[in-house]
Each structure stands twice: as structure tokens, then as C-alpha cells.
Design an enzyme around this catalytic site. Structure first.
Site, PDB file in Angstrom:
ATOM      1  N   ALA A 181     -64.519  44.433 -50.703  1.00  0.00           N
ATOM      2  CA  ALA A 181     -65.673  45.215 -51.148  1.00  0.00           C
ATOM      3  C   ALA A 181     -66.278  46.017 -49.997  1.00  0.00           C
ATOM      4  CB  ALA A 181     -66.712  44.290 -51.761  1.00  0.00           C
ATOM      5  N   GLY A 211     -67.479  48.976 -50.115  1.00  0.00           N
ATOM      6  CA  GLY A 211     -68.714  49.604 -50.583  1.00  0.00           C
ATOM      7  C   GLY A 211     -69.898  48.667 -50.537  1.00  0.00           C
ATOM      8  N   ASP A 212     -69.681  47.406 -50.896  1.00  0.00           N
ATOM      9  CA  ASP A 212     -70.764  46.428 -50.873  1.00  0.00           C
ATOM     10  C   ASP A 212     -71.160  46.049 -49.448  1.00  0.00           C
ATOM     11  OD1 ASP A 212     -71.145  46.038 -53.672  1.00  0.00           O
ATOM     12  OD2 ASP A 212     -69.348  44.817 -53.752  1.00  0.00           O
ATOM     13  N   ILE A 213     -70.165  45.713 -48.641  1.00  0.00           N
ATOM     14  CA  ILE A 213     -70.474  45.220 -47.293  1.00  0.00           C
ATOM     15  C   ILE A 213     -71.075  46.325 -46.431  1.00  0.00           C
ATOM     16  CG2 ILE A 213     -69.563  44.125 -45.227  1.00  0.00           C
ATOM     17  CD1 ILE A 213     -69.574  42.353 -47.727  1.00  0.00           C
ATOM     18  N   ALA A 248     -74.598  46.665 -47.404  1.00  0.00           N
ATOM     19  CA  ALA A 248     -75.351  45.506 -46.922  1.00  0.00           C
ATOM     20  C   ALA A 248     -75.690  45.630 -45.441  1.00  0.00           C
ATOM     21  CB  ALA A 248     -74.551  44.229 -47.172  1.00  0.00           C
TER      22      ALA A 248
END
Length: 401
Positions: free
Chosen positions: A173, A175-177, A180
Site C-alpha cells: 500500500a 498510497g496509504d503508507i 501516513a
């Protein structure tokens, strides 16, 4: 003993899946007190696979297990007015209020930035969404997960094989990390700003912005008249050893000279075919790959990389999942956290540890992920002074769980 850097910082997070939960997990590992607000049915990540079961037999999915250490979980139905009012009452007790719903969703619930500021004038409010909240975007109302932002960054098309579909989510992920990490940086800066001014701060993170920053070569190369292609005019490729694959990164002429000398082709230093970096790429498959793989054919990949490293050439073995789990470097740096299972399976759940190492700050053992709503009563009693009768009434009306 010195405490943790974020001791005393309190976070109330209306979160799900990975982008925001990873950020708040990192804050928790640095000492923050993180209270996770879940809907009555729980964070969507709990229903991901593979999964374990909690002591009550409920599924707890892999995405949840990777992103929710060191937190407390409370279940509130924010769609009900009483649930919204509970969050508004809790907000002033915390430094940070965070959410990662679709753009505008928390405002519709009455829990947007302006709503929280009305009850907490010095709040630090964080939003993570696909396309942001503070600036108009043509994609504002699109739902987005990591792969969507990754595709829109251009990196999939740049790496897509000819006449084939893109490889989706090639590194987990991203895009997520990435969102974050930028959110965490924003929060730390906002804490400093809030402490200096006493004023509320709004940190607005878009996943697409974050991935474009991480995949910076896509637009940068285009603006310079080039394209990313496979790996640019350098040797950044995988090669076969006796027990698997390894990667070499050679981007400068002195590194190429060391490589060809090491593999027994010193005459290539003066060969006109290899006089330019473009030449390296042009003759990679016809000359360089066969020579490198012939040299490495009877050697294990780790030994190959050690020899390359000794010669000043950057290289790394392509580890399998099991090899990563047992890697001595990661063990020495406490980068594999084992969470014992509660469903009778001997193999513990492995979660990456905290990569932020600060001299003088102790390594703290992570607390397991919270079970669904495990701390609802505890938090509402301590923060809002609710009685058993109050809690029972809220529970009977399905406001809390």
C-alpha cells in the site's frame, strides 16, 4: 530513564483501513496516547484477509493487525446525534483529532474541522483522503484506495509492460503508507505551531499528492524530455544467482568499471559499446546479463551481494517472505514484532516494527491490537465521567458498543 518523544500527546482518531491507522500507530510507538474510534461494525480492515480470530471468535484481518498496535478502541455510531455528541465531548480532551473518511464525509456528520474547532479552539485536526478537503479537485468525490492514487500518479503506466495491463499494488500500500508518513510530518509540525501560537491547525493530506511526491521521477523525467521506461539509462536490474535473484544498481561510470572488472570483463571499460550509459542499456540483454549471470551461477545470492558490496557496488538479494521474516539485520533492529495469537495457532502474527530509531529513546514493547470496542466503557468513564447507567442507556440505543 527518559520517556518517549510524544509522551503526553493525545490523539482521537476516527479511522479505518491503513492510511490514517499507520500514522497513528507510528505516533503511538513514539509515545502518544491513541484512542481509535470505530463504527459499531468495526474498522473495515478487521474484515480483510488473511485473518485471525479474537477471544470472542470475531475475525481480525491482516490490514488491521499491521496498523493498530498501541491503541485503545472505542465503538461509537457517529451517524447518530448522540454518537456525534460523544465525539464532540471527547474532542477537547485530546491534542489531535483525526479522520480519513472520503472528502467532506465528516463535515456531513457534524464532525468536520469547523465543528471540532467550535468545541476545541486549539485543536490540531488531520484529514487524510484520496484528493484532499481544502482545495477544489475534480476528483474530490471519488472513493480512493491506495491503488487508485498509485495509478493516477503515473507510476503504473511508466512501469507497464508493452501490450500488457499494469501491475497493481506492486509494493503493497504505497498510497496509504506515503500518505501516513506525510500526515505524521504534518502533525509534528502542527504540534510545534500550535504550541507557539495557541491556535488551531488543520493538516490536510491527499493520497494522490503523497504518491506523486513518492514517484517524483515520473513528471520530473517527462519535463526533461525523457521517460522513466524500465529503469532509465542505468543498470538497475535483477540477475540470477545459484539460489535466486539479486539486484544491482550501477548508475555511474566508475561503478560500471568495477562491475566489469569483477565479472572478468575488464576489456569492456574501453569497448565502444559501453562508452555511454545508453550503451549499457542497449547491450544489457545481449552482453551484460549473460556475463553477470555466468559469474554468479555457482554462488548464493547473499554471497554474490557481499562480493559486490566489497567492490563498492550496490547490490541486494531478492529475499523470499520467509527469508525476510528471519533476516538477522531486521532482528537486530527490532523490526519484526511478534503478536501471539489467541486462537490456538502457534505461529505468531508478524508486524513490521518501528523504523524510527532515536538515540537515547528506549525500544518499547508494542501492545497488541485492541479488540473491537475493548476500551469503550473505560474511555467514556474516564474522559466524560459517564456512569454505568449512562453507558447501559447508550448501549441499549446502539450508540456505543
Amino acid at each position: 530513564m527518559a520517556g518517549l518523544p510524544l509522551d503526553g500527546v493525545r490523539v482521537l482518531s476516527i479511522e479505518q483501513m491503513q492510511a490514517l491507522p499507520f500514522a497513528t500507530q507510528l505516533l503511538g510507538r513514539l509515545g502518544a496516547d491513541v484512542v481509535k474510534v470505530e463504527a459499531p461494525h468495526g474498522d473495515q480492515a478487521r474484515s480483510s484477509f488473511p485473518a485471525i480470530t479474537d477471544p470472542d471468535g470475531r475475525s481480525v484481518g491482516a490490514t488491521f493487525l499491521r496498523n493498530n498496535l498501541n491503541k485503545r478502541s472505542i465503538c461509537i455510531d457517529c451517524k447518530q446525534p448522540e454518537g456525534r455528541d460523544l465525539v464532540l465531548a471527547l474532542a477537547p480532551k485530546f491534542d489531535i483529532v483525526a479522520e480519513n473518511a472520503r472528502s467532506g464525509a465528516t463535515t456531513k456528520l457534524g464532525l468536520g474541522y469547523e465543528d471540532i474547532c467550535a468545541v476545541h479552539p486549539s485543536v490540531i485536526y488531520l484529514s487524510i483522503s484520496g484528493f484532499g478537503n481544502s482545495v477544489p479537485s475534480p476528483y474530490r468525490d471519488w472513493p480512493a484506495f491506495a491503488a487508485v492514487a498509485e495509478a493516477m500518479s503515473g507510476i503504473y503506466e511508466a512501469k507497464r509492460p508493452p501490450d500488457g495491463p499494469p501491475m497493481v499494488a506492486p509494493v503493497g500500500a504505497l498510497g496509504d503508507i506515503s500518505a501516513a508518513l506525510f500526515a505524521t510530518i504534518g502533525l509534528l509540525a502542527a504540534l510545534r505551531q500550535r504550541d507557539a501560537t495557541g491556535e488551531a491547525q488543520y493538516v490536510d493530506i491527499a493520497m494522490l499528492d503523497s504518491v506523486v511526491a513518492m514517484t517524483d521521477v515520473v513528471t520530473n523525467f517527462w519535463s526533461l524530455g525523457g521517460s522513466l521506461g524500465r529503469s532509465g539509462a542505468i543498470i538497475m536490474d535483477g540477475f540470477r544467482a545459484s539460489d535466486g535473484w539479486f539486484v544491482i544498481h550501477v548508475g555511474r561510470e566508475h561503478q560500471f568499471r568495477r562491475l566489469v572488472e569483477l565479472i572478468g570483463r575488464p576489456e569492456w571499460v574501453h569497448d565502444p559499446r559501453f562508452a555511454t550509459r545508453e550503451g549499457w542499456r542497449e547491450h544489457l540483454e545481449s552482453a551484460i546479463r549473460p556475463a553477470v549471470e555466468a559469474w554468479a551461477a555457482d554462488q548464493p545470492k547473499v554471497a554474490v551481494c557481499q562480493t559486490l558490496a566489497d567492490a563498492g557496488i550496490a547490490a541486494g538479494p531478492c529475499f523470499t517472505d520467509e527469508e525476510v521474516a528471519h533476516d538477522p539485520h531486521l532482528a537486530a533492529r527490532h523490526m519484526m514484532v511478534a503478536m501471539p495469537r489467541t486462537d490456538g495457532v502457534e505461529q505468531p502474527v508478524l508486524v513490521p516494527g518501528n523504523p524510527v530509531k532515536i538515540a537515547g529513546v528506549p525500544e518499547v514493547e508494542d501492545r497488541r491490537v485492541p479488540w473491537l470496542g475493548e476500551h469503550t466503557d473505560e474511555v467514556l468513564r474516564a474522559e466524560l465521567g459517564l456512569s454505568e447507567t449512562d453507558l447501559a442507556g447508550l448501549r441499549s440505543n446502539a450508540v456505543i458498543r
